[in-house]
Design a protein around this motif. Structure first.
Motif, mmCIF file in Angstrom:
data_model
loop_
_atom_site.group_PDB
_atom_site.id
_atom_site.type_symbol
_atom_site.label_atom_id
_atom_site.label_comp_id
_atom_site.label_asym_id
_atom_site.label_seq_id
_atom_site.Cartn_x
_atom_site.Cartn_y
_atom_site.Cartn_z
ATOM 1 N N ASN A 166 -24.748 50.246 -26.346
ATOM 2 C CA ASN A 166 -23.569 49.783 -25.879
ATOM 3 C C ASN A 166 -22.711 51.155 -26.201
ATOM 4 O O ASN A 166 -22.704 52.064 -26.707
ATOM 5 C CB ASN A 166 -22.765 48.791 -28.050
ATOM 6 C CG ASN A 166 -23.419 47.854 -28.063
ATOM 7 O OD1 ASN A 166 -23.288 46.590 -27.166
ATOM 8 N ND2 ASN A 166 -24.857 47.858 -28.237
ATOM 9 N N TRP A 167 -21.058 50.525 -24.885
ATOM 10 C CA TRP A 167 -20.645 51.496 -25.640
ATOM 11 C C TRP A 167 -19.417 51.150 -26.453
ATOM 12 O O TRP A 167 -18.977 50.324 -26.037
ATOM 13 C CB TRP A 167 -19.983 51.746 -23.782
ATOM 14 C CG TRP A 167 -21.281 52.206 -23.213
ATOM 15 C CD1 TRP A 167 -21.162 51.783 -21.520
ATOM 16 C CD2 TRP A 167 -21.181 53.939 -22.895
ATOM 17 N NE1 TRP A 167 -22.210 53.516 -21.081
ATOM 18 C CE2 TRP A 167 -21.965 53.994 -21.604
ATOM 19 C CE3 TRP A 167 -21.108 54.283 -23.550
ATOM 20 C CZ2 TRP A 167 -22.612 55.207 -21.623
ATOM 21 C CZ3 TRP A 167 -21.593 56.037 -23.660
ATOM 22 C CH2 TRP A 167 -22.360 56.548 -22.433
ATOM 23 N N CYS A 168 -18.940 52.595 -27.149
ATOM 24 C CA CYS A 168 -17.449 52.185 -28.335
ATOM 25 C C CYS A 168 -16.310 52.506 -28.395
ATOM 26 O O CYS A 168 -16.934 53.858 -28.165
ATOM 27 C CB CYS A 168 -18.824 52.029 -29.581
ATOM 28 S SG CYS A 168 -20.548 51.485 -29.675
ATOM 29 N N VAL A 169 -15.287 52.008 -28.666
ATOM 30 C CA VAL A 169 -14.337 52.893 -29.284
ATOM 31 C C VAL A 169 -13.613 53.273 -29.887
ATOM 32 O O VAL A 169 -13.758 51.370 -30.540
ATOM 33 C CB VAL A 169 -13.588 52.872 -27.592
ATOM 34 C CG1 VAL A 169 -14.113 53.751 -26.591
ATOM 35 C CG2 VAL A 169 -13.175 51.664 -27.363
ATOM 36 N N VAL A 170 -12.890 53.523 -30.539
ATOM 37 C CA VAL A 170 -12.222 53.481 -31.709
ATOM 38 C C VAL A 170 -10.671 54.389 -30.945
ATOM 39 O O VAL A 170 -10.573 54.831 -30.858
ATOM 40 C CB VAL A 170 -12.242 54.329 -33.393
ATOM 41 C CG1 VAL A 170 -11.517 54.529 -33.916
ATOM 42 C CG2 VAL A 170 -13.987 54.288 -33.691
ATOM 43 N N LEU A 171 -9.333 52.618 -31.057
ATOM 44 C CA LEU A 171 -7.768 53.037 -30.825
ATOM 45 C C LEU A 171 -7.733 53.346 -31.516
ATOM 46 O O LEU A 171 -7.461 52.364 -33.326
ATOM 47 C CB LEU A 171 -8.186 52.332 -29.739
ATOM 48 C CG LEU A 171 -8.961 51.314 -28.873
ATOM 49 C CD1 LEU A 171 -8.201 50.764 -27.988
ATOM 50 C CD2 LEU A 171 -8.766 52.822 -27.504
ATOM 51 N N GLU A 172 -6.497 54.141 -32.095
ATOM 52 C CA GLU A 172 -5.380 53.810 -32.101
ATOM 53 C C GLU A 172 -4.119 53.706 -31.743
ATOM 54 O O GLU A 172 -3.440 54.264 -30.922
ATOM 55 C CB GLU A 172 -5.226 55.900 -32.918
ATOM 56 C CG GLU A 172 -3.954 55.829 -34.111
ATOM 57 C CD GLU A 172 -3.433 57.039 -34.312
ATOM 58 O OE1 GLU A 172 -2.915 57.821 -35.474
ATOM 59 O OE2 GLU A 172 -4.572 58.267 -33.817
ATOM 60 N N LYS A 173 -3.109 52.647 -32.246
ATOM 61 C CA LYS A 173 -1.986 52.039 -31.915
ATOM 62 C C LYS A 173 -1.397 52.758 -32.113
ATOM 63 O O LYS A 173 -0.837 53.648 -33.398
ATOM 64 C CB LYS A 173 -1.699 51.101 -32.686
ATOM 65 C CG LYS A 173 -0.192 50.666 -32.237
ATOM 66 C CD LYS A 173 -0.059 49.545 -31.479
ATOM 67 C CE LYS A 173 0.823 48.869 -31.213
ATOM 68 N NZ LYS A 173 1.187 46.908 -31.878
ATOM 69 N N LEU A 174 -0.009 53.840 -30.736
ATOM 70 C CA LEU A 174 0.757 54.579 -31.001
ATOM 71 C C LEU A 174 2.263 54.168 -31.478
ATOM 72 O O LEU A 174 2.289 52.763 -31.566
ATOM 73 C CB LEU A 174 1.087 55.232 -29.782
ATOM 74 C CG LEU A 174 -0.296 55.815 -28.939
ATOM 75 C CD1 LEU A 174 0.094 56.677 -27.393
ATOM 76 C CD2 LEU A 174 -0.811 56.817 -30.090
ATOM 77 N N ARG A 227 -4.100 55.054 -27.972
ATOM 78 C CA ARG A 227 -4.697 56.296 -28.101
ATOM 79 C C ARG A 227 -6.639 56.409 -28.753
ATOM 80 O O ARG A 227 -6.752 55.586 -29.542
ATOM 81 C CB ARG A 227 -4.332 57.325 -28.848
ATOM 82 C CG ARG A 227 -4.997 58.970 -28.885
ATOM 83 C CD ARG A 227 -4.082 59.760 -29.785
ATOM 84 N NE ARG A 227 -3.799 60.111 -31.166
ATOM 85 C CZ ARG A 227 -2.811 59.910 -31.830
ATOM 86 N NH1 ARG A 227 -1.862 60.280 -30.781
ATOM 87 N NH2 ARG A 227 -2.381 59.592 -33.364
ATOM 88 N N VAL A 228 -7.133 57.111 -27.966
ATOM 89 C CA VAL A 228 -8.447 56.790 -27.832
ATOM 90 C C VAL A 228 -8.988 57.863 -28.696
ATOM 91 O O VAL A 228 -8.740 58.861 -28.654
ATOM 92 C CB VAL A 228 -9.393 57.380 -26.687
ATOM 93 C CG1 VAL A 228 -10.970 57.048 -27.015
ATOM 94 C CG2 VAL A 228 -8.819 56.428 -25.670
ATOM 95 N N GLN A 229 -9.549 57.450 -30.144
ATOM 96 C CA GLN A 229 -9.339 58.732 -31.153
ATOM 97 C C GLN A 229 -11.222 59.038 -31.370
ATOM 98 O O GLN A 229 -11.237 60.381 -31.080
ATOM 99 C CB GLN A 229 -9.449 57.706 -32.519
ATOM 100 C CG GLN A 229 -9.196 58.789 -33.268
ATOM 101 C CD GLN A 229 -9.282 57.859 -35.617
ATOM 102 O OE1 GLN A 229 -9.586 57.532 -35.508
ATOM 103 N NE2 GLN A 229 -8.141 58.345 -35.452
ATOM 104 N N LYS A 230 -11.549 58.210 -31.022
ATOM 105 C CA LYS A 230 -13.073 58.522 -30.622
ATOM 106 C C LYS A 230 -14.089 57.711 -29.936
ATOM 107 O O LYS A 230 -13.616 56.269 -29.643
ATOM 108 C CB LYS A 230 -13.568 57.996 -31.976
ATOM 109 C CG LYS A 230 -15.288 58.715 -31.995
ATOM 110 C CD LYS A 230 -16.057 58.242 -33.152
ATOM 111 C CE LYS A 230 -15.286 57.986 -34.736
ATOM 112 N NZ LYS A 230 -15.790 58.182 -36.068
#
Length: 650
Positions: free
Chosen positions: A642-650, A632-635
């Motif tokens: 830079n483009w940045c994402v924080v992911l969470e493992k489901l 899930r893309v948290q942020k």
């Protein structure tokens, strides 16, 4: 008195027997506990103290010579076996019974039991533990290397016998007197059937006993033409193929089958046979259908090798090789390539492009690159410091390790494709190892967090970039977090220019910074893209259309060379690195540099290396992440180009 002495003697004998039994039970218990610890440490499999339907059997696996047939017979004596899993190369197996009572019965009967391996006569002792359930992730089925073909039953047993009798085949090699008549007839038939395009003129015949093998190799480009064919006689064998990126494929060659290697499989992949007496093969097909051996733990067994004879046919080359794989071609080594590479159109071209314009370049520039990478980025530091104490964190593409020591309360390990950069990490006493981001040798679900800083933009197709994100997700435990940074197409965002553009006039570190975007966050190297809609990739996932990025196809042409400190006008491009302070070693390897014809750089004394990049337009990274159902893309945010994402493992 005599009776009393007799009783005393019996008591002593009984006591000794009891002591021996106690010692044996203690030994079994020690081994049993040791097996528990080994499973937990190396596989993350937790044993339980209460009885269940599922057992793990140490010392009874494919890795120490136990065949599926023998183990199934042993465990089947104690109840209905629902599942038997035998992981490849592991010294243990898993069995699931129909009921818990059957599991308890098997535990009591088999724990500490000594058995003899049928194929080699060696005695082993089984050590049993209960497990709640067995979850084993099989490897994704692999396909044959491009250009490789296997034809089963190409000759009859009678033709096989006559071919073996026709020649003094031990170490036979003949390029002078032509091929034996029976081989000529065989090759004519192969041409007629369309299996080969050219008739070979050279034959090598070898015999291999069980335990013998062939070292991994590529047949010399300058010596032989494209097609190389090999006929397997007498026995089947498993042959291992390996791509330069480390990807391996195990392939079954049945008896009386023909292996044809052409194109990429002939020129780029190594092939060899591991010296061993047993091959791990699919149990359901002992004389298995041709194809790759996948790690289906519910259908693997050992197959004892027998004497195999190979007839290998080649066509002698009369002129230098001019293939598209110069990195492994002896005819082309040392030749400076004056043209820019083209945009890749398939997996093979993408891998070759990355090998030449990412991996090799960073090996050359590692020391200079590291000297420009010393200031951690605040938001990455913030992410690492927000993690709970004791978290296990993988830095995939760690470069010189500048993030590995940020938070001493974390257990961090780094990995990078560049050996020279990993060596620099070692000099700083950081834990790091060499690997490819597409295949990280860390157990699934073992990390609390991962970071991937300025790495994914070096992969040259959308599929490979997505596979890298999927690999990060695989490493995470459920609830684990991943932080990803990639270089942005938009270097002027919300009316603010990135540091990369702002420093284009006169920074003393301009050359280092503007060209140093390898495996680190590149706050200082991001160009601006007048309008992002001008060049979105044609390989962008369909989801991206919903994100507002008007994808346009990349022109079928050479990759453009970017002008440092300027806006981007293409998503796929080469970014120059001007190597400063070149050592003798660096100058000797300048043939890996690619100069655009007639460019200013081609005239300069200091070497210029070109690195491949795919810069991401707004929404592209986020859309790729959202296409995976395991995260899930948290942020998501923009940080200095830079483009940045924080992911969470489901």
């Amino acid at each position: 008195m005599a009776a009393s002495s007799q009783i005393t003697g019996m008591e002593v004998k009984t006591s000794k027997g009891h002591l021996k039994v106690c010692k044996m039970k203690k030994k079994v218990l020690r081994k049993q506990v040791r097996a528990q610890h080994t499973l937990m440490k190396h596989e993350g499999i937790e044993c339980v103290s209460h009885a269940t339907q599922s057992l793990v059997i140490a010392n009874a696996g494919l890795g120490n010579g136990m065949s599926r047939h023998q183990l199934l017979r042993i465990v089947g004596e104690h109840g209905l076996v629902e599942t038997l899993l035998m992981p490849p190369n592991k010294p243990y197996s898993f069995v699931k019974y129909g009921t818990t009572e059957e599991g308890k019965k098997a535990f009591g009967a088999l724990n500490g039991k000594e058995v003899t391996l049928e194929d080699c006569g060696q005695n082993i002792v089984l050590y049993i533990n209960f497990v709640e359930k067995v979850l084993w992730q099989n490897a994704v089925p692999t396909s044959l290397p491009p250009g490789l073909m296997i034809i089963e039953k190409i000759i009859s047993p009678e033709e096989e016998r006559r071919m073996l009798e026709s020649i003094d085949w031990i170490g036979y090699e003949d390029t002078q007197n032509g091929l034996p008549e029976i081989c000529d007839l065989f090759l004519e038939n192969c041409l007629k059937q369309g299996y080969i395009k050219h008739k070979p003129d050279q034959l090598t015949v070898n015999q291999y006993e069980p335990g013998q093998g062939i070292p991994p190799h590529i047949d010399t480009h300058s010596a032989f033409e494209d097609e190389i064919i090999s006929l397997s006689l007498g026995a089947q064998i498993v042959m291992d193929f390996k791509h330069p990126d480390g990807h391996t494929v195990a392939i079954m060659l049945p008896r009386c089958s023909l292996l044809v290697m052409a194109g990429e499989s002939r020129y780029l992949w190594t092939h060899g046979i591991t010296p061993r007496k047993y091959d791990v093969i699919q149990a359901s097909e002992l004389g298995q259908k041709v194809g790759t051996i996948t790690a289906d733990v519910g259908d693997l067994t050992l197959n004892r090798r027998e004497t195999r004879t190979s007839f290998t046919f080649r066509k002698v080359r009369r002129s230098p090789c001019n293939c598209i794989y110069p990195s492994v071609c002896d005819s082309q080594k040392g030749q400076q390539r004056q043209v820019q590479p083209s945009f890749p159109h398939n997996e093979m071209e993408a891998s070759v492009l990355e090998q030449e314009y990412v991996h090799k370049v960073y090996e050359e520039i590692a020391t200079h690159f590291s000297s420009t990478r010393h200031s951690p980025w605040p938001r990455i530091v913030e992410f690492l410091r927000s993690l709970p104490k004791g978290s296990i964190v993988a830095d995939v593409g760690c470069g010189n390790g500048k993030y590995l020591g940020i938070n001493e309360d974390l257990y961090m390990v780094g990995c990078d494709r560049s050996k020279n950069l990993v060596d620099i990490c070692g000099e700083k006493n950081f834990q790091a190892f060499v690997c490819d981001a597409l295949s990280v040798p860390i157990r699934s679900g073992s990390c609390d967090a991962c970071i991937s800083i300025a790495v994914i933009h070096h992969f040259s197709t959308a599929e490979r970039r997505l596979a890298t994100i999927r690999e990060l997700a695989r490493l995470l435990r459920p609830g684990g977090m991943a932080l990803i940074y990639v270089w942005a197409m938009e270097q002027e965002y919300k009316n603010q220019k990135s540091k990369y553009l702002k420093e284009k006039n006169g920074s003393k570190d301009e050359e280092e910074i503007n060209t140093g975007s390898a495996q680190r966050p590149l706050s200082d190297q991001m160009p601006d893209s007048n309008k992002q809609n001008s060049a979105c990739s044609d390989r962008l996932l369909n989801d991206l259309k919903d994100e507002g990025c008007d994808a346009k196809p990349v022109a079928d042409s050479r990759l453009p060379v970017h002008t440092n400190r300027t806006s981007f006008h293409s998503q796929d491009l080469l970014v120059p690195w001007h190597l400063k302070g070149g050592t003798k070693k660096k100058r000797e390897s300048v043939d890996t540099v690619v100069f655009p014809a007639g460019s200013k750089e081609s005239q300069e004394l200091s070497p210029v290396f070109h690195r491949y990049y795919h810069v991401f337009c707004e929404g592209e990274l986020e859309a790729a992440c959202r296409s995976l159902d395991c995260v899930r893309v948290q942020k998501s945010y923009y940080d200095q180009g830079n483009w940045c994402v924080v992911l969470e493992k489901l």
